[in-house]
Design an enzyme around this catalytic site. Structure first.
Site, PDB file in Angstrom:
ATOM      1  N   ASP A 211       0.823  -1.207   0.000  1.00 39.81           N
ATOM      2  CA  ASP A 211       0.000   0.000   0.000  1.00 39.81           C
ATOM      3  C   ASP A 211       0.865   1.268   0.000  1.00 39.81           C
ATOM      4  O   ASP A 211       1.844   1.349   0.743  1.00 39.81           O
ATOM      5  CB  ASP A 211      -0.870  -0.030   1.263  1.00 39.81           C
ATOM      6  CG  ASP A 211      -1.963   1.024   1.260  1.00 39.81           C
ATOM      7  OD1 ASP A 211      -2.804   0.984   0.353  1.00 39.81           O
ATOM      8  OD2 ASP A 211      -1.980   1.876   2.170  1.00 39.81           O
ATOM      9  N   GLU A 275       1.869  -0.521  -4.967  1.00 37.82           N
ATOM     10  CA  GLU A 275       0.871   0.500  -5.318  1.00 37.82           C
ATOM     11  C   GLU A 275       1.592   1.839  -5.232  1.00 37.82           C
ATOM     12  O   GLU A 275       1.795   2.385  -4.154  1.00 37.82           O
ATOM     13  CB  GLU A 275      -0.317   0.501  -4.346  1.00 37.82           C
ATOM     14  CG  GLU A 275      -1.382   1.499  -4.794  1.00 37.82           C
ATOM     15  CD  GLU A 275      -2.082   2.280  -3.678  1.00 37.82           C
ATOM     16  OE1 GLU A 275      -3.159   2.824  -3.937  1.00 37.82           O
ATOM     17  OE2 GLU A 275      -1.560   2.359  -2.555  1.00 37.82           O
TER      18      GLU A 275
HETATM   19  C1  GLC Z   1      -4.198   3.067  -0.694  1.00 37.82           C
HETATM   20  C2  GLC Z   1      -5.425   2.193  -0.591  1.00 37.82           C
HETATM   21  C3  GLC Z   1      -6.575   3.033  -0.160  1.00 37.82           C
HETATM   22  C4  GLC Z   1      -6.255   3.607   1.196  1.00 37.82           C
HETATM   23  C5  GLC Z   1      -4.939   4.358   1.177  1.00 37.82           C
HETATM   24  C6  GLC Z   1      -4.447   4.605   2.565  1.00 37.82           C
HETATM   25  O1  GLC Z   1      -4.286   4.000  -1.693  1.00 37.82           O
HETATM   26  O2  GLC Z   1      -5.639   1.529  -1.799  1.00 37.82           O
HETATM   27  O3  GLC Z   1      -7.775   2.324  -0.124  1.00 37.82           O
HETATM   28  O4  GLC Z   1      -7.270   4.471   1.603  1.00 37.82           O
HETATM   29  O5  GLC Z   1      -3.925   3.641   0.541  1.00 37.82           O
HETATM   30  O6  GLC Z   1      -4.008   3.415   3.147  1.00 37.82           O
END
Ligand code: GLC
Ligand code: CA
Length: 556
Positions: A211, A275
Protein backbone atom coordinates in the site's frame (compact mmCIF):
# COMPACT_ATOMS: atom_id res chain seq x y z
CA UNK A 1 24.58 -20.36 -6.53
CA UNK A 2 20.84 -20.79 -6.58
CA UNK A 3 19.06 -21.73 -9.78
CA UNK A 4 16.58 -19.06 -10.78
CA UNK A 5 12.94 -20.09 -10.78
CA UNK A 6 12.43 -20.53 -14.45
CA UNK A 7 8.74 -20.12 -14.50
CA UNK A 8 8.26 -17.04 -12.33
CA UNK A 9 4.51 -17.51 -12.17
CA UNK A 10 3.90 -13.82 -11.45
CA UNK A 11 5.18 -12.71 -14.85
CA UNK A 12 1.85 -13.43 -16.53
CA UNK A 13 -0.44 -14.08 -13.56
CA UNK A 14 -4.03 -12.88 -13.50
CA UNK A 15 -4.68 -11.66 -9.98
CA UNK A 16 -8.17 -11.11 -8.63
CA UNK A 17 -8.67 -8.48 -5.94
CA UNK A 18 -11.04 -9.35 -3.13
CA UNK A 19 -12.23 -6.51 -0.99
CA UNK A 20 -13.13 -8.58 2.08
CA UNK A 21 -15.94 -6.34 3.38
CA UNK A 22 -17.85 -6.71 0.16
CA UNK A 23 -17.34 -10.14 -1.33
CA UNK A 24 -19.24 -12.66 0.78
CA UNK A 25 -20.72 -12.52 4.27
CA UNK A 26 -20.93 -15.81 6.20
CA UNK A 27 -22.74 -14.69 9.36
CA UNK A 28 -25.34 -12.19 8.24
CA UNK A 29 -23.91 -9.07 9.90
CA UNK A 30 -23.82 -7.38 6.50
CA UNK A 31 -20.03 -7.31 6.27
CA UNK A 32 -18.06 -9.74 4.18
CA UNK A 33 -15.64 -12.00 6.05
CA UNK A 34 -12.95 -14.64 5.65
CA UNK A 35 -15.17 -17.74 6.03
CA UNK A 36 -17.45 -16.16 3.43
CA UNK A 37 -14.51 -15.80 1.06
CA UNK A 38 -13.26 -19.34 1.62
CA UNK A 39 -16.70 -20.74 0.84
CA UNK A 40 -16.84 -18.81 -2.45
CA UNK A 41 -13.28 -19.49 -3.65
CA UNK A 42 -14.44 -22.11 -6.17
CA UNK A 43 -15.94 -19.19 -8.14
CA UNK A 44 -12.39 -18.00 -8.78
CA UNK A 45 -10.99 -21.40 -9.67
CA UNK A 46 -13.87 -21.69 -12.10
CA UNK A 47 -13.23 -18.21 -13.49
CA UNK A 48 -9.64 -19.20 -14.23
CA UNK A 49 -7.54 -16.66 -12.34
CA UNK A 50 -4.13 -17.54 -10.90
CA UNK A 51 -4.12 -15.66 -7.63
CA UNK A 52 -6.17 -13.62 -5.21
CA UNK A 53 -5.11 -10.46 -3.46
CA UNK A 54 -7.00 -9.68 -0.28
CA UNK A 55 -7.38 -6.08 0.84
CA UNK A 56 -6.68 -5.71 4.59
CA UNK A 57 -8.51 -7.90 7.11
CA UNK A 58 -6.25 -7.04 10.05
CA UNK A 59 -7.34 -5.72 13.43
CA UNK A 60 -8.55 -2.22 12.73
CA UNK A 61 -11.04 0.40 13.90
CA UNK A 62 -12.12 0.50 10.22
CA UNK A 63 -11.84 4.25 9.85
CA UNK A 64 -10.47 3.68 6.34
CA UNK A 65 -12.05 0.29 5.77
CA UNK A 66 -9.09 -1.61 7.19
CA UNK A 67 -6.25 0.47 5.71
CA UNK A 68 -5.88 1.73 9.27
CA UNK A 69 -4.19 -1.22 10.97
CA UNK A 70 -4.05 -1.58 14.75
CA UNK A 71 -2.43 -5.05 14.79
CA UNK A 72 -0.56 -6.28 11.74
CA UNK A 73 -0.40 -9.83 13.04
CA UNK A 74 -4.04 -10.53 13.75
CA UNK A 75 -7.41 -10.71 12.04
CA UNK A 76 -10.15 -8.27 12.93
CA UNK A 77 -13.06 -10.09 14.62
CA UNK A 78 -15.26 -8.49 11.95
CA UNK A 79 -13.57 -10.73 9.39
CA UNK A 80 -12.78 -13.80 11.48
CA UNK A 81 -9.73 -15.26 13.18
CA UNK A 82 -6.19 -16.34 12.35
CA UNK A 83 -7.57 -19.87 11.99
CA UNK A 84 -9.93 -18.52 9.31
CA UNK A 85 -7.12 -16.97 7.30
CA UNK A 86 -5.12 -20.19 7.60
CA UNK A 87 -8.13 -22.07 6.26
CA UNK A 88 -8.54 -19.57 3.43
CA UNK A 89 -4.90 -19.88 2.37
CA UNK A 90 -5.07 -23.66 2.54
CA UNK A 91 -8.29 -23.82 0.50
CA UNK A 92 -6.88 -21.37 -2.04
CA UNK A 93 -3.80 -23.51 -2.50
CA UNK A 94 -5.92 -26.63 -2.80
CA UNK A 95 -7.79 -24.95 -5.65
CA UNK A 96 -4.56 -23.88 -7.32
CA UNK A 97 -4.90 -20.23 -6.35
CA UNK A 98 -2.03 -18.25 -4.86
CA UNK A 99 -2.90 -15.90 -2.05
CA UNK A 100 -1.48 -12.39 -1.69
CA UNK A 101 -2.16 -10.10 1.23
CA UNK A 102 -2.05 -6.35 1.56
CA UNK A 103 0.66 -4.72 3.63
CA UNK A 104 0.11 -1.17 4.86
CA UNK A 105 3.57 0.12 5.83
CA UNK A 106 3.15 3.89 5.40
CA UNK A 107 0.92 4.42 8.41
CA UNK A 108 -0.83 2.57 11.19
CA UNK A 109 -4.11 3.22 12.91
CA UNK A 110 -4.09 5.70 15.77
CA UNK A 111 -5.28 2.72 17.84
CA UNK A 112 -2.02 0.84 17.18
CA UNK A 113 -0.25 0.27 20.54
CA UNK A 114 2.78 2.16 19.22
CA UNK A 115 0.75 5.30 18.55
CA UNK A 116 -1.05 5.06 21.86
CA UNK A 117 2.34 4.72 23.57
CA UNK A 118 3.61 7.70 21.58
CA UNK A 119 0.73 9.85 22.77
CA UNK A 120 1.35 8.83 26.36
CA UNK A 121 5.13 9.18 26.29
CA UNK A 122 5.37 12.80 25.23
CA UNK A 123 7.73 14.91 23.10
CA UNK A 124 11.28 13.72 22.51
CA UNK A 125 10.52 10.12 23.52
CA UNK A 126 11.60 6.96 21.75
CA UNK A 127 7.87 6.18 21.35
CA UNK A 128 7.18 9.39 19.42
CA UNK A 129 10.20 8.79 17.20
CA UNK A 130 8.35 5.96 15.42
CA UNK A 131 5.95 8.46 13.91
CA UNK A 132 6.37 11.97 12.52
CA UNK A 133 5.68 14.25 15.48
CA UNK A 134 6.82 17.86 15.11
CA UNK A 135 6.30 21.09 17.02
CA UNK A 136 3.86 23.50 15.39
CA UNK A 137 4.80 26.77 13.76
CA UNK A 138 3.93 30.27 14.96
CA UNK A 139 4.42 31.84 18.34
CA UNK A 140 2.07 29.41 20.04
CA UNK A 141 2.92 26.42 17.93
CA UNK A 142 -0.65 26.46 16.72
CA UNK A 143 0.13 26.27 13.01
CA UNK A 144 0.91 22.95 11.29
CA UNK A 145 4.63 22.20 10.78
CA UNK A 146 4.28 22.46 7.01
CA UNK A 147 1.66 23.00 4.32
CA UNK A 148 1.06 19.38 3.30
CA UNK A 149 -2.55 18.46 2.64
CA UNK A 150 -4.12 15.10 3.45
CA UNK A 151 -5.16 13.06 0.43
CA UNK A 152 -8.57 12.72 2.00
CA UNK A 153 -8.95 16.50 2.33
CA UNK A 154 -7.88 19.06 4.94
CA UNK A 155 -4.37 19.42 6.36
CA UNK A 156 -2.04 16.42 6.79
CA UNK A 157 -1.31 17.39 10.41
CA UNK A 158 -3.30 17.13 13.62
CA UNK A 159 -2.31 18.54 16.98
CA UNK A 160 -2.30 16.36 20.07
CA UNK A 161 -3.11 17.27 23.62
CA UNK A 162 -0.21 16.39 25.93
CA UNK A 163 -0.67 14.41 29.14
CA UNK A 164 -0.81 17.62 31.20
CA UNK A 165 -3.75 18.86 29.12
CA UNK A 166 -1.83 21.49 27.14
CA UNK A 167 -1.92 21.65 23.35
CA UNK A 168 1.19 19.87 22.14
CA UNK A 169 2.98 18.52 19.09
CA UNK A 170 1.53 17.78 15.69
CA UNK A 171 1.69 14.45 13.88
CA UNK A 172 1.66 13.78 10.17
CA UNK A 173 -1.08 11.80 8.44
CA UNK A 174 -1.12 11.79 4.67
CA UNK A 175 -4.52 10.10 4.83
CA UNK A 176 -7.18 10.23 7.56
CA UNK A 177 -6.26 11.76 10.92
CA UNK A 178 -6.67 8.23 12.32
CA UNK A 179 -3.77 7.06 10.09
CA UNK A 180 -0.50 8.49 11.50
CA UNK A 181 2.50 8.11 9.16
CA UNK A 182 5.47 6.10 10.42
CA UNK A 183 8.97 7.58 10.45
CA UNK A 184 10.80 5.20 8.14
CA UNK A 185 14.19 6.66 9.01
CA UNK A 186 13.76 4.91 12.36
CA UNK A 187 15.29 1.40 12.22
CA UNK A 188 12.70 0.17 14.72
CA UNK A 189 9.98 0.81 12.14
CA UNK A 190 11.88 -0.96 9.39
CA UNK A 191 12.62 -3.98 11.60
CA UNK A 192 9.04 -4.24 12.78
CA UNK A 193 7.66 -4.19 9.24
CA UNK A 194 10.19 -6.80 8.07
CA UNK A 195 8.99 -8.96 10.91
CA UNK A 196 5.37 -8.48 9.84
CA UNK A 197 6.29 -9.69 6.35
CA UNK A 198 7.96 -12.74 7.88
CA UNK A 199 4.89 -13.43 9.97
CA UNK A 200 2.68 -13.69 6.89
CA UNK A 201 5.23 -15.56 4.81
CA UNK A 202 5.44 -18.16 7.59
CA UNK A 203 1.65 -18.50 7.40
CA UNK A 204 2.01 -19.43 3.76
CA UNK A 205 1.02 -16.36 1.78
CA UNK A 206 2.47 -16.07 -1.71
CA UNK A 207 3.22 -12.40 -1.60
CA UNK A 208 2.17 -8.86 -0.91
CA UNK A 209 0.45 -5.89 -2.42
CA UNK A 210 2.24 -2.93 -0.90
CA UNK A 211 0.00 0.00 0.00
CA UNK A 212 1.16 3.56 -0.86
CA UNK A 213 4.59 2.19 -1.75
CA UNK A 214 5.78 5.59 -2.99
CA UNK A 215 5.05 7.36 0.30
CA UNK A 216 7.17 5.72 3.01
CA UNK A 217 10.21 7.98 2.76
CA UNK A 218 9.70 11.70 3.18
CA UNK A 219 12.11 14.37 2.06
CA UNK A 220 14.46 15.16 4.98
CA UNK A 221 13.33 18.23 6.88
CA UNK A 222 9.73 17.83 5.63
CA UNK A 223 9.89 20.99 3.50
CA UNK A 224 6.74 22.75 2.30
CA UNK A 225 5.10 21.55 -0.84
CA UNK A 226 6.08 24.11 -3.43
CA UNK A 227 2.91 24.52 -5.34
CA UNK A 228 -0.01 22.56 -6.63
CA UNK A 229 -1.62 19.94 -4.55
CA UNK A 230 -1.03 16.37 -3.54
CA UNK A 231 -2.97 14.28 -5.93
CA UNK A 232 -3.83 10.67 -5.62
CA UNK A 233 -3.34 10.17 -9.31
CA UNK A 234 0.11 11.47 -9.87
CA UNK A 235 3.05 12.13 -7.68
CA UNK A 236 3.37 15.84 -8.31
CA UNK A 237 6.92 16.28 -9.55
CA UNK A 238 9.30 16.89 -6.64
CA UNK A 239 6.57 16.50 -4.04
CA UNK A 240 8.45 15.95 -0.77
CA UNK A 241 6.20 13.11 0.37
CA UNK A 242 6.25 10.99 -2.78
CA UNK A 243 8.78 8.87 -4.57
CA UNK A 244 11.81 9.86 -2.52
CA UNK A 245 15.01 7.95 -3.35
CA UNK A 246 15.13 6.31 0.10
CA UNK A 247 12.02 4.19 -0.58
CA UNK A 248 14.10 2.00 -2.82
CA UNK A 249 16.40 0.97 0.03
CA UNK A 250 13.35 -0.36 1.85
CA UNK A 251 12.28 -2.53 -1.08
CA UNK A 252 15.78 -3.86 -1.63
CA UNK A 253 15.74 -5.14 1.93
CA UNK A 254 12.27 -6.61 1.41
CA UNK A 255 13.35 -8.37 -1.77
CA UNK A 256 16.17 -10.09 0.06
CA UNK A 257 13.61 -11.16 2.60
CA UNK A 258 11.00 -12.50 0.14
CA UNK A 259 13.72 -14.22 -1.88
CA UNK A 260 14.77 -16.07 1.24
CA UNK A 261 11.27 -17.60 1.24
CA UNK A 262 11.31 -18.48 -2.47
CA UNK A 263 12.70 -21.98 -2.75
CA UNK A 264 15.27 -22.09 -5.57
CA UNK A 265 14.40 -24.13 -8.63
CA UNK A 266 10.73 -24.40 -7.67
CA UNK A 267 7.93 -22.31 -9.04
CA UNK A 268 7.05 -20.84 -5.68
CA UNK A 269 8.37 -17.30 -5.84
CA UNK A 270 7.00 -14.98 -3.20
CA UNK A 271 6.15 -11.78 -4.96
CA UNK A 272 5.48 -8.12 -4.23
CA UNK A 273 3.47 -5.55 -6.13
CA UNK A 274 3.81 -1.82 -5.48
CA UNK A 275 0.87 0.50 -5.32
CA UNK A 276 2.79 3.58 -6.38
CA UNK A 277 1.00 6.47 -8.05
CA UNK A 278 4.18 7.64 -9.73
CA UNK A 279 4.65 9.22 -13.13
CA UNK A 280 6.29 9.03 -15.62
CA UNK A 281 6.46 5.29 -16.34
CA UNK A 282 10.26 5.40 -16.14
CA UNK A 283 10.14 6.60 -12.51
CA UNK A 284 7.63 3.91 -11.67
CA UNK A 285 9.88 1.29 -13.27
CA UNK A 286 12.48 1.92 -10.58
CA UNK A 287 10.21 0.09 -8.12
CA UNK A 288 10.58 -3.08 -10.17
CA UNK A 289 14.30 -3.17 -10.73
CA UNK A 290 15.50 -6.73 -10.36
CA UNK A 291 16.46 -6.29 -6.71
CA UNK A 292 13.24 -4.52 -5.69
CA UNK A 293 9.62 -5.49 -6.21
CA UNK A 294 8.35 -7.91 -8.85
CA UNK A 295 5.48 -5.79 -10.10
CA UNK A 296 3.94 -2.37 -9.79
CA UNK A 297 0.41 -1.38 -10.66
CA UNK A 298 0.31 0.47 -13.93
CA UNK A 299 -2.39 3.04 -13.39
CA UNK A 300 -1.75 4.60 -16.79
CA UNK A 301 -4.28 2.38 -18.48
CA UNK A 302 -6.83 3.00 -15.74
CA UNK A 303 -6.63 6.76 -16.13
CA UNK A 304 -6.37 6.81 -19.93
CA UNK A 305 -9.35 8.15 -21.87
CA UNK A 306 -11.12 5.73 -24.22
CA UNK A 307 -9.28 6.86 -27.33
CA UNK A 308 -7.09 4.71 -29.54
CA UNK A 309 -4.15 7.11 -29.58
CA UNK A 310 -4.15 7.37 -25.77
CA UNK A 311 -4.38 3.62 -25.32
CA UNK A 312 -1.59 2.89 -27.79
CA UNK A 313 0.63 5.43 -26.12
CA UNK A 314 0.06 4.27 -22.57
CA UNK A 315 0.45 0.61 -23.52
CA UNK A 316 3.70 1.12 -25.36
CA UNK A 317 5.17 3.53 -22.79
CA UNK A 318 4.45 1.23 -19.91
CA UNK A 319 5.81 -1.81 -21.71
CA UNK A 320 9.00 0.02 -22.69
CA UNK A 321 9.61 1.36 -19.21
CA UNK A 322 9.48 -1.99 -17.42
CA UNK A 323 11.28 -3.80 -20.23
CA UNK A 324 14.31 -1.63 -19.42
CA UNK A 325 14.52 -3.25 -16.00
CA UNK A 326 13.35 -6.72 -17.01
CA UNK A 327 10.03 -6.63 -15.16
CA UNK A 328 6.66 -7.63 -16.61
CA UNK A 329 4.08 -4.92 -17.28
CA UNK A 330 0.81 -5.07 -15.36
CA UNK A 331 -2.67 -3.98 -16.38
CA UNK A 332 -5.45 -2.82 -14.12
CA UNK A 333 -8.76 -1.22 -15.01
CA UNK A 334 -10.48 -1.01 -11.63
CA UNK A 335 -9.87 -1.34 -7.91
CA UNK A 336 -11.44 -0.37 -4.58
CA UNK A 337 -10.26 3.25 -4.89
CA UNK A 338 -11.76 4.32 -8.21
CA UNK A 339 -15.09 4.32 -10.01
CA UNK A 340 -15.51 0.97 -11.77
CA UNK A 341 -14.48 1.01 -15.42
CA UNK A 342 -17.92 -0.15 -16.62
CA UNK A 343 -19.13 3.18 -15.24
CA UNK A 344 -16.16 5.41 -16.14
CA UNK A 345 -16.36 4.26 -19.74
CA UNK A 346 -20.04 5.17 -19.87
CA UNK A 347 -19.06 8.86 -20.03
CA UNK A 348 -17.55 10.74 -22.97
CA UNK A 349 -13.79 9.97 -23.12
CA UNK A 350 -12.56 13.21 -21.57
CA UNK A 351 -14.97 12.99 -18.65
CA UNK A 352 -14.39 9.39 -17.62
CA UNK A 353 -11.06 10.01 -15.88
CA UNK A 354 -12.50 13.08 -14.17
CA UNK A 355 -15.09 10.93 -12.51
CA UNK A 356 -12.60 8.74 -10.72
CA UNK A 357 -13.55 9.41 -7.13
CA UNK A 358 -17.23 8.90 -6.80
CA UNK A 359 -20.51 9.77 -8.44
CA UNK A 360 -23.61 10.98 -6.62
CA UNK A 361 -27.30 10.80 -7.47
CA UNK A 362 -27.37 14.42 -8.63
CA UNK A 363 -24.29 14.10 -10.87
CA UNK A 364 -24.69 13.35 -14.58
CA UNK A 365 -25.30 9.61 -14.85
CA UNK A 366 -23.35 7.29 -17.16
CA UNK A 367 -24.68 5.52 -20.24
CA UNK A 368 -24.70 2.06 -18.65
CA UNK A 369 -25.05 0.04 -21.86
CA UNK A 370 -22.21 1.93 -23.54
CA UNK A 371 -20.06 1.58 -20.44
CA UNK A 372 -20.56 -2.18 -20.37
CA UNK A 373 -19.79 -2.54 -24.08
CA UNK A 374 -16.57 -0.59 -23.66
CA UNK A 375 -15.69 -2.39 -20.44
CA UNK A 376 -15.91 -5.72 -22.26
CA UNK A 377 -13.78 -4.41 -25.10
CA UNK A 378 -11.29 -2.93 -22.63
CA UNK A 379 -10.80 -6.10 -20.64
CA UNK A 380 -10.37 -8.17 -23.79
CA UNK A 381 -7.72 -5.69 -24.85
CA UNK A 382 -5.83 -5.77 -21.54
CA UNK A 383 -6.07 -9.52 -21.02
CA UNK A 384 -4.35 -10.00 -24.36
CA UNK A 385 -1.38 -7.86 -23.43
CA UNK A 386 1.95 -9.32 -22.34
CA UNK A 387 2.49 -9.34 -18.57
CA UNK A 388 0.25 -9.71 -15.59
CA UNK A 389 -3.31 -8.43 -15.09
CA UNK A 390 -5.36 -7.44 -12.07
CA UNK A 391 -9.13 -7.86 -11.90
CA UNK A 392 -11.30 -6.18 -9.30
CA UNK A 393 -14.11 -8.20 -7.75
CA UNK A 394 -17.36 -7.86 -9.65
CA UNK A 395 -15.84 -6.67 -12.90
CA UNK A 396 -16.26 -10.22 -14.23
CA UNK A 397 -19.99 -9.53 -13.86
CA UNK A 398 -19.78 -6.24 -15.74
CA UNK A 399 -20.80 -4.57 -12.50
CA UNK A 400 -21.19 -0.78 -12.62
CA UNK A 401 -20.60 1.55 -9.68
CA UNK A 402 -23.53 2.35 -7.43
CA UNK A 403 -23.92 5.90 -8.74
CA UNK A 404 -27.02 6.84 -6.78
CA UNK A 405 -25.98 5.92 -3.27
CA UNK A 406 -27.72 8.14 -0.74
CA UNK A 407 -25.09 10.43 0.76
CA UNK A 408 -26.17 9.38 4.28
CA UNK A 409 -25.00 5.86 3.46
CA UNK A 410 -21.47 6.91 2.57
CA UNK A 411 -18.65 5.52 4.70
CA UNK A 412 -15.49 6.70 2.95
CA UNK A 413 -13.77 9.34 5.14
CA UNK A 414 -13.13 11.36 1.95
CA UNK A 415 -16.75 12.54 1.85
CA UNK A 416 -16.57 14.18 5.29
CA UNK A 417 -12.96 15.36 5.09
CA UNK A 418 -13.49 17.05 1.74
CA UNK A 419 -16.42 19.01 3.19
CA UNK A 420 -18.87 17.01 1.04
CA UNK A 421 -17.10 17.86 -2.22
CA UNK A 422 -15.58 14.51 -3.17
CA UNK A 423 -18.08 11.68 -2.93
CA UNK A 424 -15.37 9.11 -2.34
CA UNK A 425 -15.04 5.43 -3.06
CA UNK A 426 -18.14 3.76 -1.67
CA UNK A 427 -19.72 3.34 -5.11
CA UNK A 428 -17.18 0.69 -6.15
CA UNK A 429 -17.31 -1.09 -2.77
CA UNK A 430 -20.92 -2.20 -2.70
CA UNK A 431 -21.40 -5.90 -1.83
CA UNK A 432 -21.32 -8.36 -4.74
CA UNK A 433 -24.52 -9.98 -6.09
CA UNK A 434 -24.28 -13.77 -6.23
CA UNK A 435 -27.85 -15.04 -6.46
CA UNK A 436 -30.52 -12.69 -7.78
CA UNK A 437 -33.41 -14.14 -5.79
CA UNK A 438 -31.76 -14.46 -2.37
CA UNK A 439 -31.55 -11.87 0.43
CA UNK A 440 -28.84 -9.30 -0.30
CA UNK A 441 -28.54 -11.01 -3.72
CA UNK A 442 -26.77 -13.90 -2.03
CA UNK A 443 -24.06 -11.73 -0.45
CA UNK A 444 -24.94 -13.23 2.92
CA UNK A 445 -27.67 -15.01 4.84
CA UNK A 446 -29.47 -11.81 5.90
CA UNK A 447 -30.83 -8.72 4.16
CA UNK A 448 -28.06 -6.63 5.67
CA UNK A 449 -25.29 -5.11 3.59
CA UNK A 450 -22.92 -2.44 4.94
CA UNK A 451 -23.62 -0.33 1.85
CA UNK A 452 -27.00 -0.56 0.13
CA UNK A 453 -27.07 -2.59 -3.10
CA UNK A 454 -28.83 -0.91 -6.02
CA UNK A 455 -31.85 -3.00 -7.14
CA UNK A 456 -30.41 -3.40 -10.64
CA UNK A 457 -27.50 -5.40 -9.18
CA UNK A 458 -29.86 -8.40 -9.37
CA UNK A 459 -29.37 -8.45 -13.14
CA UNK A 460 -25.63 -8.83 -12.69
CA UNK A 461 -25.78 -11.70 -10.18
CA UNK A 462 -23.46 -14.63 -10.78
CA UNK A 463 -26.39 -17.05 -11.09
CA UNK A 464 -27.96 -14.93 -13.84
CA UNK A 465 -24.78 -15.17 -15.88
CA UNK A 466 -23.22 -18.57 -15.26
CA UNK A 467 -23.61 -20.71 -18.34
CA UNK A 468 -25.41 -17.93 -20.21
CA UNK A 469 -23.90 -17.42 -23.61
CA UNK A 470 -22.75 -13.88 -24.19
CA UNK A 471 -22.82 -12.96 -20.49
CA UNK A 472 -19.93 -10.96 -19.15
CA UNK A 473 -19.04 -13.75 -16.74
CA UNK A 474 -18.78 -16.25 -19.60
CA UNK A 475 -16.77 -13.74 -21.61
CA UNK A 476 -14.23 -13.47 -18.79
CA UNK A 477 -14.02 -17.25 -18.47
CA UNK A 478 -13.39 -17.58 -22.18
CA UNK A 479 -10.78 -14.82 -22.24
CA UNK A 480 -8.93 -16.29 -19.28
CA UNK A 481 -8.98 -19.80 -20.73
CA UNK A 482 -7.71 -18.67 -24.13
CA UNK A 483 -5.12 -16.41 -22.54
CA UNK A 484 -3.76 -19.40 -20.66
CA UNK A 485 -4.01 -21.87 -23.55
CA UNK A 486 -2.09 -19.54 -25.86
CA UNK A 487 0.19 -18.16 -23.15
CA UNK A 488 -0.64 -14.66 -24.31
CA UNK A 489 0.95 -13.09 -21.26
CA UNK A 490 4.35 -14.38 -22.38
CA UNK A 491 4.16 -13.43 -26.04
CA UNK A 492 5.87 -10.67 -27.98
CA UNK A 493 3.75 -7.77 -29.13
CA UNK A 494 4.06 -6.05 -32.49
CA UNK A 495 1.90 -3.03 -33.30
CA UNK A 496 -0.23 -3.01 -36.42
CA UNK A 497 -1.21 0.03 -38.45
CA UNK A 498 -4.93 -0.49 -38.73
CA UNK A 499 -6.30 3.02 -38.72
CA UNK A 500 -6.31 5.98 -36.42
CA UNK A 501 -9.17 4.81 -34.21
CA UNK A 502 -8.37 1.15 -33.97
CA UNK A 503 -5.89 -0.40 -31.56
CA UNK A 504 -4.28 -3.38 -33.24
CA UNK A 505 -1.37 -5.65 -32.47
CA UNK A 506 -0.10 -9.15 -33.03
CA UNK A 507 1.20 -11.57 -30.46
CA UNK A 508 3.78 -14.01 -31.68
CA UNK A 509 5.03 -17.16 -30.01
CA UNK A 510 7.36 -19.83 -31.19
CA UNK A 511 5.54 -23.00 -32.19
CA UNK A 512 2.06 -21.46 -32.18
CA UNK A 513 0.08 -19.40 -34.65
CA UNK A 514 0.08 -15.64 -34.26
CA UNK A 515 -2.84 -14.05 -32.46
CA UNK A 516 -4.12 -10.72 -33.71
CA UNK A 517 -6.01 -8.38 -31.41
CA UNK A 518 -8.16 -5.49 -32.64
CA UNK A 519 -10.15 -2.99 -30.58
CA UNK A 520 -12.43 -0.71 -32.52
CA UNK A 521 -12.69 2.74 -30.94
CA UNK A 522 -14.15 4.34 -34.04
CA UNK A 523 -17.81 4.88 -34.82
CA UNK A 524 -17.61 2.66 -37.93
CA UNK A 525 -17.50 -1.12 -38.28
CA UNK A 526 -14.12 -2.59 -39.25
CA UNK A 527 -13.92 -5.43 -41.77
CA UNK A 528 -12.14 -8.50 -40.39
CA UNK A 529 -9.65 -10.53 -42.43
CA UNK A 530 -11.50 -13.39 -44.14
CA UNK A 531 -8.90 -16.05 -43.50
CA UNK A 532 -8.56 -15.65 -39.73
CA UNK A 533 -10.25 -17.76 -37.09
CA UNK A 534 -12.17 -15.80 -34.44
CA UNK A 535 -11.06 -16.96 -31.00
CA UNK A 536 -13.33 -14.60 -29.11
CA UNK A 537 -15.11 -11.30 -29.65
CA UNK A 538 -16.85 -9.07 -27.18
CA UNK A 539 -20.18 -8.35 -28.92
CA UNK A 540 -21.14 -11.80 -30.05
CA UNK A 541 -22.36 -10.94 -33.48
CA UNK A 542 -21.16 -12.04 -36.84
CA UNK A 543 -19.76 -9.71 -39.43
CA UNK A 544 -17.42 -6.76 -39.12
CA UNK A 545 -15.95 -5.59 -35.83
CA UNK A 546 -18.49 -3.25 -34.27
CA UNK A 547 -17.65 0.05 -32.58
CA UNK A 548 -16.41 -0.58 -29.02
CA UNK A 549 -15.68 -4.21 -29.75
CA UNK A 550 -12.49 -6.25 -29.33
CA UNK A 551 -11.67 -9.42 -31.20
CA UNK A 552 -8.91 -12.01 -30.81
CA UNK A 553 -8.10 -13.64 -34.14
CA UNK A 554 -5.88 -16.56 -34.85
CA UNK A 555 -4.03 -16.25 -38.11
CA UNK A 556 -3.83 -19.27 -40.36
C1 GLC B 1 -4.20 3.07 -0.69
C2 GLC B 1 -5.42 2.19 -0.59
C3 GLC B 1 -6.57 3.03 -0.16
C4 GLC B 1 -6.26 3.61 1.20
C5 GLC B 1 -4.94 4.36 1.18
C6 GLC B 1 -4.45 4.61 2.57
O1 GLC B 1 -4.29 4.00 -1.69
O2 GLC B 1 -5.64 1.53 -1.80
O3 GLC B 1 -7.77 2.32 -0.12
O4 GLC B 1 -7.27 4.47 1.60
O5 GLC B 1 -3.93 3.64 0.54
O6 GLC B 1 -4.01 3.41 3.15
CA1 CA C 1 -19.81 -11.08 8.27
Amino acid sequence: MTAPNRDQWWRDAVIYQIYPRSWADSNGDGIGDLPGITARLPHLADLGVDAVWLSPFYTSPQKDAGYDVADYRDVDPLFGTLADIDALIARGHELGLRVLVDVVPNHSSDQHPWFQAALAAGPGSRERARYLFRPGKGRFGDKPPNNWPSLFGGPAWDRVTEADGTPGEWYLHLFDSSQPDFDWTNPEVADEMADVLRFWLERGVDGFRVDVAHGLAKKPGLPDLEEGSVEMLSATANAPMWDQPAVHDIYRRWRTLTDSYSPPGRDEDKMMCAEAWVVPATALAKYVRSDEMHQCFNFGILTAPWRASDLREVISDSMDAVAEVGAPPTWVLSNHDVVRHATRLGYPPAEGPERMFGIGADDPQPDVALGLRRARAAVALTLALPGSAYLYQGEELGLPDATRLPDEARQDPTWERSGHVIRGRDGCRVPIPWEADRPAFGFGPSEDTWLPQPPEYADYAVDRQRGVEGSTLELYRTLLRLRKDHRLGRRTLTWLEVGEDVVGFELAAEGDRTVRVLTNLSAEPVILPADAEVLVRTRHEDGPLAPDETVWLRLR
